[in-house]
Scaffold this motif. Structure first.
Motif, PDB file in Angstrom:
ATOM      1  N   LEU A   1       6.407  34.830 -12.277  1.00  0.00           N
ATOM      2  CA  LEU A   1       5.091  35.463 -12.339  1.00  0.00           C
ATOM      3  C   LEU A   1       4.381  35.298 -10.996  1.00  0.00           C
ATOM      4  N   SER A   2       4.362  34.031 -10.494  1.00  0.00           N
ATOM      5  CA  SER A   2       3.599  33.791  -9.266  1.00  0.00           C
ATOM      6  C   SER A   2       4.243  34.517  -8.089  1.00  0.00           C
TER       7      SER A   2
ATOM      8  N   ASP B   1      -7.316  44.363   1.882  1.00  0.00           N
ATOM      9  CA  ASP B   1      -7.137  42.956   2.212  1.00  0.00           C
ATOM     10  C   ASP B   1      -7.792  42.038   1.192  1.00  0.00           C
ATOM     11  N   ASN B   2      -8.964  42.433   0.694  1.00  0.00           N
ATOM     12  CA  ASN B   2      -9.610  41.584  -0.299  1.00  0.00           C
ATOM     13  C   ASN B   2      -8.776  41.504  -1.571  1.00  0.00           C
ATOM     14  N   LEU B   3      -8.242  42.646  -1.968  1.00  0.00           N
ATOM     15  CA  LEU B   3      -7.376  42.640  -3.150  1.00  0.00           C
ATOM     16  C   LEU B   3      -6.141  41.798  -2.875  1.00  0.00           C
ATOM     17  N   GLY B   4      -5.548  41.994  -1.702  1.00  0.00           N
ATOM     18  CA  GLY B   4      -4.344  41.248  -1.354  1.00  0.00           C
ATOM     19  C   GLY B   4      -4.610  39.757  -1.354  1.00  0.00           C
ATOM     20  N   LEU B   5      -5.709  39.340  -0.748  1.00  0.00           N
ATOM     21  CA  LEU B   5      -6.029  37.928  -0.696  1.00  0.00           C
ATOM     22  C   LEU B   5      -6.254  37.377  -2.095  1.00  0.00           C
ATOM     23  N   GLY B   6      -6.970  38.165  -2.937  1.00  0.00           N
ATOM     24  CA  GLY B   6      -7.210  37.731  -4.310  1.00  0.00           C
ATOM     25  C   GLY B   6      -5.894  37.506  -5.039  1.00  0.00           C
ATOM     26  N   LEU B   7      -4.965  38.445  -4.868  1.00  0.00           N
ATOM     27  CA  LEU B   7      -3.675  38.326  -5.551  1.00  0.00           C
ATOM     28  C   LEU B   7      -2.912  37.106  -5.058  1.00  0.00           C
ATOM     29  N   ILE B   8      -2.955  36.886  -3.734  1.00  0.00           N
ATOM     30  CA  ILE B   8      -2.232  35.739  -3.196  1.00  0.00           C
ATOM     31  C   ILE B   8      -2.829  34.439  -3.717  1.00  0.00           C
ATOM     32  N   CYS B   9      -4.153  34.367  -3.753  1.00  0.00           N
ATOM     33  CA  CYS B   9      -4.797  33.168  -4.296  1.00  0.00           C
ATOM     34  C   CYS B   9      -4.408  32.980  -5.766  1.00  0.00           C
ATOM     35  N   LEU B  10      -4.376  34.083  -6.512  1.00  0.00           N
ATOM     36  CA  LEU B  10      -4.008  33.996  -7.921  1.00  0.00           C
ATOM     37  C   LEU B  10      -2.580  33.491  -8.072  1.00  0.00           C
ATOM     38  N   GLY B  11      -1.694  34.066  -7.281  1.00  0.00           N
ATOM     39  CA  GLY B  11      -0.302  33.652  -7.346  1.00  0.00           C
ATOM     40  C   GLY B  11      -0.142  32.176  -7.035  1.00  0.00           C
TER      41      GLY B  11
ATOM     42  N   LEU C   1     -10.123  24.823  -5.343  1.00  0.00           N
ATOM     43  CA  LEU C   1     -10.074  25.012  -3.897  1.00  0.00           C
ATOM     44  C   LEU C   1      -9.710  26.445  -3.542  1.00  0.00           C
ATOM     45  N   LEU C   2      -8.744  27.001  -4.269  1.00  0.00           N
ATOM     46  CA  LEU C   2      -8.313  28.364  -3.971  1.00  0.00           C
ATOM     47  C   LEU C   2      -9.440  29.355  -4.226  1.00  0.00           C
ATOM     48  N   VAL C   3     -10.175  29.142  -5.334  1.00  0.00           N
ATOM     49  CA  VAL C   3     -11.306  30.033  -5.623  1.00  0.00           C
ATOM     50  C   VAL C   3     -12.323  29.932  -4.494  1.00  0.00           C
ATOM     51  N   PHE C   4     -12.546  28.718  -4.053  1.00  0.00           N
ATOM     52  CA  PHE C   4     -13.494  28.471  -2.967  1.00  0.00           C
ATOM     53  C   PHE C   4     -13.070  29.224  -1.696  1.00  0.00           C
ATOM     54  N   ILE C   5     -11.794  29.089  -1.365  1.00  0.00           N
ATOM     55  CA  ILE C   5     -11.269  29.774  -0.175  1.00  0.00           C
ATOM     56  C   ILE C   5     -11.448  31.284  -0.312  1.00  0.00           C
ATOM     57  N   TRP C   6     -11.155  31.773  -1.514  1.00  0.00           N
ATOM     58  CA  TRP C   6     -11.232  33.216  -1.751  1.00  0.00           C
ATOM     59  C   TRP C   6     -12.663  33.702  -1.543  1.00  0.00           C
ATOM     60  N   LEU C   7     -13.633  32.931  -2.120  1.00  0.00           N
ATOM     61  CA  LEU C   7     -15.032  33.328  -1.989  1.00  0.00           C
ATOM     62  C   LEU C   7     -15.454  33.321  -0.521  1.00  0.00           C
TER      63      LEU C   7
END
Lengths: 97, 493, 320, 106
Positions: free
Chosen positions: A5-6, A41-51, A64-70
């Motif tokens: 999945l990831s 890029d925002n979508l891509g970054l969101g997906l990478i953080c999710l993965g 931390l990942l949510v923080f980085i994403w924000l």
């Protein structure tokens, strides 16, 4: 199972980054390039953080990942705004001349 | 205070005294009081250097580990005869140039005083740190201190020419320091050490260390303006304000040349072949001849003196092919004499410019009558640089020529003799402008302007020039100090 | 089968070479500058890959961040200067023969150095072994900080002098040649700047102080922290919250020298309790290190900010 | 394999920087090239540190950290000098070349 999945989500994120970069290189004018870059890029970054969050699993890691994403979203918004404003000023100056 | 305490205290004081004073001056924006404190510090260091030199002579070379760590891990201070000589030169020159610069700053409008004094003191500290350092990477850091203190000194004299010269100097220095750092990195990768005394004990011949030595030499040569990478020096040293020119020529360029000797003679001695040594000597010789001829062709006083620096630095390289104690002493003696004489020359030139407003050689006509002390300095210091008896330069050349003949390399003796002749020629050329040209000046303006020259401006160069001469009488006395831990074998002086 | 790790290394190296090459060989300052900043970011990744996280942080903050800001400053200066319409004609290139000779020599140099560097990276040297064994029982946990603030503290001290000297050099330029301010406050402040600063200030302060605090035990330290705080100052300077002034106030001067001053005083004072300068005392060594490192952080941040600002002093500006 | 890759990269970067320093005449490009050379040396040092068989060696890392700060100091001063030099160039162009040598040595 979580690994597959990831990895899938990470690959999708990478694809959006690639698409955004291709747009940056191929689109003719500044607004178009910004459009390609910010959306993809925002979508891509969101997906990478999710993965990565799925892969990591710990609460601290996810936070931390949510923080980085924000943070990244925030700075991307701001720089896109500044570039767009600079473009507008330049255009209006050119029209006045 | 015992000798042991003194041997710990003095090196610390030499680095941190001027450093802390610089910070204090920067913080409190002191002007004249900073000069008095600086002179006081110089006198204290001078007073302590005498017993310190005795202690080093008695107990052998000093090695002190900073931070109290083990040998090899810590950065050491290392003091041998060469270091001692350079520390003496440093202290003497900074003391006298401080006196001169204080008076000079009073006359300059607008005075660059707020920056000059911290720069001056930090350069003093950095040079002491460089001469004391026994660690390769630390040498890189101290080299950068001298560079970043020296380049701003050049732009202290306003104007486009000075900035362009400073930029050129900075670029050379920047690239040079990176190439030097490459050498340091190669040494660390091969030997796993940075401490010079340890490298000297352990180094075995290895091609990587040879490459490292060459890289470090090339890098430092750019900072020392050795032929053929000297192109930046004449302009930079000539367009700097005179007290700064004196520091740059007498100390900063020499500090970089000192590093070459330090590396070739001690820690990396096993890494070079006689052919490489001959090549280094040949570069030195080419520098002597080429730059002396250039000095003969200049039309401005400070450019003559600056080209003379390029030439005189070439002599230092002659130690490498000869590599005997006699040559070692000769080269150190040459460095000492040149340092004193060159500082005297630039300070006297500064006085002349202050009165004449310009340093064209043609303008010197008639100066022998009104600015006699400054012309006298040029004569005396010039004689010392040319190496006529009884000056320090004569002893240096005598030792060098004897060393050349003893080692059967007569060609260096020829170069040394020729270099002396050329030096005499360019010095007498300056003097002939002053003595023999018809006098174009009305006598009065010079007389009026001459009143500006206070004793603090006139006497430091005179004393320095006399010291350069007096060195000629002290050769036998000083030789035992120079030989402390001399890393070469051969005939005693 | 190529390992994925090696593939990453390969990509990184190719990226480094490509970007460095196009940066230094490109036409135009702005293009070169932007490419160089990207090079700095790739370098930060490389440091992380080569197990040097302290360096990765420092490179990201200093190498890519502040050097980039300084370079952009220079580009802006050139751009402002050339608005009169003068074309960029500065680059009078040397002749083809010279280029070819230089290229040939460079290729030889690259080949020779590559072979030499490859053959050298194997052994464990004496200094490394000593640093490892002494570092294990050290009161500071981060081995890099141990070297920076204890084993080779003298280098760190002198390096602060280099930083100060650069600033004094810039002071000479500012004082003697009057040039207009590079970053005059904009007549109308963009609407999004204030929210940016309200979010960025606490975040960057927190990150900066964390880097300082963490430095004694884990990656971070005075340089990384100082660079981050300086970056915050740069933001304030660019948005007109800090405006240039013609004199350096005593307080500013104190901050500029405090790190070097405390460090040097400690170096000399060590002779009271030991026979070697820069030796830490048996007791209170840790608090002493923290004190010195904090002072260093302040000085580094202030010096880097003033180097960017291009003015003798800074004062609080009017926020619109 | 990895070592060889990074060693080649470091060596090539060094040579590339040197080449650009030699053939470029623009000052910013030369400064950048010098920075690339410095980075190449740093990369080599860190490679030595990372490839140490007993574990990471902290000494080269500290050396590189010091080197980075020194590099940024030099670059900052050089860039400031560049700006003022260009301004002085312009001034000289405007006032003509007759007083170009007015600011002689002093």
């Amino acid at each position: 199972m979580t690994d597959i999945l990831s990895i899938t989500i990470l690959l999708m994120g990478a694809f959006f980054f690639l698409a955004g970069t291709a747009g940056l290189l191929r689109f003719p004018d500044t607004p178009g390039r910004l459009h390609a870059l910010t959306k993809a890029d925002n979508l891509g970054l969101g997906l990478i953080c999710l993965g990565l969050a799925i892969h990591d699993g710990s609460l601290q890691g996810i936070l931390l990942l949510v923080f980085i994403w924000l943070l990244a979203m925030f700075s991307a918004t701001l720089s896109a705004f500044l570039i767009a404003r600079w473009h507008e000023t330049r255009r209006s100056e050119a029209e006045h001349d | 205070m015992g000798l042991t305490e003194l041997s710990i205290l003095l090196p610390v004081l030499m680095v941190f005294g001027p450093l802390l004073l610089a910070l204090l001056v920067f913080l409190a924006q002191w002007q004249r009081s900073a000069d008095w404190l600086g002179m006081g510090l110089g006198l204290i260091l001078l007073a302590l250097l005498t017993p310190f030199s005795g202690a080093v002579l008695l107990e052998g070379p000093l090695e002190m580990q900073l931070g109290g760590h083990d040998r090899g891990l810590a950065i050491p201070f290392y003091v041998d005869g060469l270091t001692l000589a350079m520390l003496w030169l440093n202290t003497l020159l900074f003391l006298f140039i401080q006196v001169y610069a204080g008076a000079w700053l009073q006359l300059k409008q607008p005075a660059p005083a707020a920056e000059f004094r911290p720069l001056f003191l930090l350069l003093w500290s950095g040079l002491n740190a460089l001469f004391l350092s026994g660690d390769l990477f630390n040498l890189y850091v101290t080299l950068e201190i001298t560079t970043l203190a020296a380049v701003p000194l050049v732009i202290l004299s306003h104007g486009h020419a000075a900035m362009a010269a400073a930029m050129r100097y900075l670029l050379f220095a920047l690239v040079g320091s990176i190439i030097f750092l490459l050498g340091v990195a190669l040494v660390y990768a091969q030997a796993g050490l940075l401490s010079l005394p340890l490298l000297q004990e352990q180094a075995e011949p290895h091609p990587a260390l040879t490459v490292a030595l060459l890289a470090m030499t090339a890098g430092v040569a750019m900072k020392a303006a050795l032929f053929p990478v000297h192109a930046w020096l004449p302009e930079a040293h000539a367009s700097a304000p005179s007290p700064a020119s004196a520091l740059l020529s007498a100390l900063v360029a020499k500090a970089a040349a000192y590093l070459i000797l330090r590396l070739w003679m001690g820690p990396l001695e096993a890494q070079w072949t006689p052919a490489m040594a001959q090549l280094m000597g040949a570069l030195g010789a080419a520098g002597i001849i080429y730059a002396s001829i250039q000095a003969l062709r200049q039309t401005r006083l400070k450019r003559v003196i600056a080209y003379s620096t390029v030439a005189q630095l070439g002599y230092l390289l002659l130690l490498i092919p000869m590599a005997s104690v006699l040559a070692w002493n000769g080269v150190i003696y040459h460095a000492l004499t040149h340092g004193l004489a060159k500082a005297a020359l630039f300070l006297a030139a500064g006085n002349l410019i202050m009165v004449l407003r310009d340093d064209s050689l043609r303008n010197l006509a008639g100066c022998d009558r009104v600015l006699s002390k400054n012309i006298l300095v040029i004569g005396l210091a010039g004689v010392a640089i040319a190496g006529l008896p009884p000056t320090g330069g004569f002893i240096a050349k005598w030792w060098l020529i004897s060393a050349a003949l003893e080692s059967g390399q007569w060609w260096w003796a020829v170069v040394i003799g020729l270099g002396g002749l050329l030096a005499a020629a360019y010095i007498f050329r300056i003097l002939s402008y002053a003595f023999f040209s018809p006098d174009p000046h009305q006598e009065t303006p010079i007389h009026q302007a001459q009143g500006q020259l206070t004793r603090a401006l006139v006497w430091p160069p005179v004393i320095l020039a006399f010291l350069a001469i007096a060195l000629g009488m002290a050769g036998g006395l000083l030789a035992p100090f120079l030989e402390i831990a001399a890393p070469v074998t051969g005939a005693q002086a | 089968m190529i390992e994925p790790g090696f593939l990453l290394d390969l990509l990184l190296c190719l990226g480094l070479l490509g970007i460095a090459g196009s940066a230094v060989l490109s036409r135009g300052q702005f293009r070169a500058t932007v490419l160089f900043m990207v090079f700095g970011l790739l370098m930060a990744l490389t440091w992380a890959r080569l197990q040097a996280p302290d360096l990765a942080l420092a490179e990201a903050a200093i190498g890519a961040g502040l050097t980039g800001a300084l370079l952009l400053n220079a580009c802006k200066a050139t751009y402002t200067r050339r608005q009169a319409g003068e074309a960029a004609s500065q680059d009078d290139a040397p002749g083809t023969v010279f280029r070819l000779v230089a290229a040939g020599l460079s290729i030889l140099l690259a080949a020779g150095l590559a072979w030499l560097m490859y053959s050298l990276t194997v052994a464990d040297g004496p200094a490394a072994a000593m640093a490892r064994s002494e570092g294990e029982s050290h009161f500071l946990g981060n081995p890099v900080t141990v070297v920076l603030l204890d084993f080779r503290a003298y280098d760190t001290l002198l390096e602060m002098a280099v930083l100060l000297l650069a600033l004094i050099g810039v002071h000479i330029l500012i004082r003697h040649y009057r040039l207009p301010d590079l970053h005059p406050p904009a007549p109308v402040s963009p609407p999004m700047l204030t929210p940016l600063l309200t979010v960025a200030t606490p975040l960057m302060l927190m990150a900066g102080l964390y880097l300082f605090w963490a430095g004694s035990q884990s990656p971070g330290g005075a340089f990384q922290s100082g660079a981050l705080l300086a970056a915050l100052g740069v933001l304030y300077r660019l948005t007109g919250r800090l405006v240039p002034t013609g004199t350096a106030s005593p307080g500013l001067r104190l901050i500029l020298v405090i790190g070097l001053a405390l460090f040097s005083l400690f170096a000399c004072a060590a002779l009271i309790w030991s026979s070697a300068p820069l030796q830490y005392p048996e007791t209170a060594a840790y608090s002493l290190v923290l004190l010195i490192e904090f002072a260093l952080t302040l000085s580094i941040a202030a010096t880097l900010l003033m180097l960017f600002s291009g003015s003798l002093g800074l004062a609080r500006g009017q926020t619109s | 394999m990895t070592v060889m890759l990074y060693a080649t990269t470091a060596a090539t970067l060094f040579a590339l920087g040197l080449y650009a320093v030699l053939v470029r005449t623009g000052l910013i490009h030369r400064l950048l090239a010098a920075n690339v050379m410095a980075t190449a040396v740093f990369l080599f040092l860190i490679l030595v540190s990372a490839e140490n068989p007993e574990g990471v060696d902290a000494i080269p890392q500290a050396m590189v950290l010091t080197g980075i700060v020194i590099a940024v100091s030099l670059t900052a001063f050089a860039l400031a000098l560049l700006r003022y030099l260009q301004a002085a160039d312009d001034e000289e162009d405007q006032t003509g070349s007759q007083d170009g040598r007015q600011n002689g040595p002093d």
